[in-house]
Design an enzyme around this catalytic site. Structure first.
Site, short mmCIF file in Angstrom:
data_model
loop_
_atom_site.label_atom_id
_atom_site.label_comp_id
_atom_site.label_asym_id
_atom_site.label_seq_id
_atom_site.Cartn_x
_atom_site.Cartn_y
_atom_site.Cartn_z
N GLU A 21 -0.19 3.17 -4.14
CA GLU A 21 0.77 4.08 -4.17
C GLU A 21 0.03 5.46 -3.77
O GLU A 21 -0.79 5.87 -4.36
CB GLU A 21 1.68 4.05 -5.24
CG GLU A 21 2.65 5.27 -5.24
CD GLU A 21 3.62 5.44 -6.57
OE1 GLU A 21 4.56 4.72 -6.67
OE2 GLU A 21 3.39 6.34 -6.99
N THR A 52 5.50 7.73 -1.87
CA THR A 52 6.45 8.42 -2.92
C THR A 52 7.39 9.51 -2.00
O THR A 52 6.89 9.93 -1.02
CB THR A 52 6.03 9.05 -4.15
OG1 THR A 52 5.16 9.97 -3.54
CG2 THR A 52 5.14 7.88 -4.86
N TYR A 53 8.42 9.72 -2.46
CA TYR A 53 9.38 10.82 -2.08
C TYR A 53 9.21 12.10 -2.93
O TYR A 53 8.60 12.12 -3.89
CB TYR A 53 10.84 10.07 -2.26
CG TYR A 53 11.83 10.87 -1.30
CD1 TYR A 53 11.91 10.48 0.11
CD2 TYR A 53 12.74 11.88 -1.93
CE1 TYR A 53 12.87 11.13 0.86
CE2 TYR A 53 13.87 12.13 -1.03
CZ TYR A 53 13.80 11.92 0.28
OH TYR A 53 15.00 12.48 1.05
N HIS A 82 9.69 5.08 -0.19
CA HIS A 82 10.54 5.74 -1.35
C HIS A 82 11.61 6.44 -1.17
O HIS A 82 11.33 7.14 -0.17
CB HIS A 82 9.65 6.23 -2.59
CG HIS A 82 8.79 5.53 -3.26
ND1 HIS A 82 8.36 5.96 -4.59
CD2 HIS A 82 7.93 4.36 -2.75
CE1 HIS A 82 7.14 5.03 -4.96
NE2 HIS A 82 7.19 4.33 -3.83
#
Length: 212
Positions: A21, A52-53, A82
């Site tokens: 990630e 990720t966001y 995400h």
């Protein structure tokens, strides 16, 4: 643009998928830096890389999609974008879906996200509210799991009920929050199994970052 295999297919065909990630904190991870980071990760041949966001509405949603698209288009590795729902509106969700589909993203990790201080939830209060619309749009959809509990859950039973609700909404797989206690993980997996959760669950761990 070639369509990448989605993560559901990866879970169906790999005995033990391994992923990484990366995250653009507050939108500060440029595409060039992300390319360098992901290029390094690519050398160990992960099954997929997730991106990720933004936290608390910092506005890097388009950066997430651009980085996820770069990973699959330039590195040939499946990616997961995400997407959080705390600030989403029907119009913003429609725009996010259109952007991801235009870039060839096939898998999305649906998350509630963190509310900013004083922020009220949107019409999408939980990740399970986001999942059906993503499924209807044709995405493979993952969701989060919490072996050591979630701050908003008052009991382990409630935690498992939320997990099952995400599956019932259409979640194809789960990725856990970072977990540090193997026994808690085993108990969580047993409870999920007892509750009828059949979607694959992959555990998040924190790798060694330095000798210290």
């Amino acid at each position: 643009m070639a369509r990448m295999e989605n993560v559901k297919h990866i879970f169906q065909t790999r005995a033990c998928p391994v992923s990484f990630e990366i995250f653009p904190p507050k939108g500060d991870l440029t595409l060039e830096t992300a390319r360098e980071v992901a290029g390094g990760i690519a050398r160990v041949n992960p099954d997929f890389i997730s991106v990720t966001y933004s936290a608390a509405g910092s506005g890097n949603g388009r950066a997430t999609t651009a980085i996820a698209a770069m990973i699959q288009d330039e590195l040939g590795i499946a990616s997961v974008a995400h997407l959080t729902c705390v600030s989403a509106t029907p119009a913003s969700l429609e725009a996010s879906i259109a952007d991801m589909k235009a870039r060839g993203i096939t898998t999305v990790l649906a998350l509630r996200g963190d509310l900013a201080p004083g922020q009220e939830p949107s019409r999408y209060r939980f990740a399970k509210d986001l999942i059906p619309e993503l499924k209807d749009a044709g995405f493979c959809v993952g969701a989060a799991a919490y072996p050591e509990g979630h701050i908003t859950c008052e009991s382990d039973a409630e935690n498992i009920a939320h997990l099952r609700a995400k599956q019932d909404a259409g979640a194809d797989f789960f990725v856990t929050q970072l977990a540090f206690d193997n026994e808690r993980i085993y108990r969580f997996l047993d409870a999920a199994d007892a509750a009828g959760v059949t979607a694959p669950i992959t555990c998040g761990i924190m790798p060694f970052m330095s000798k210290s």
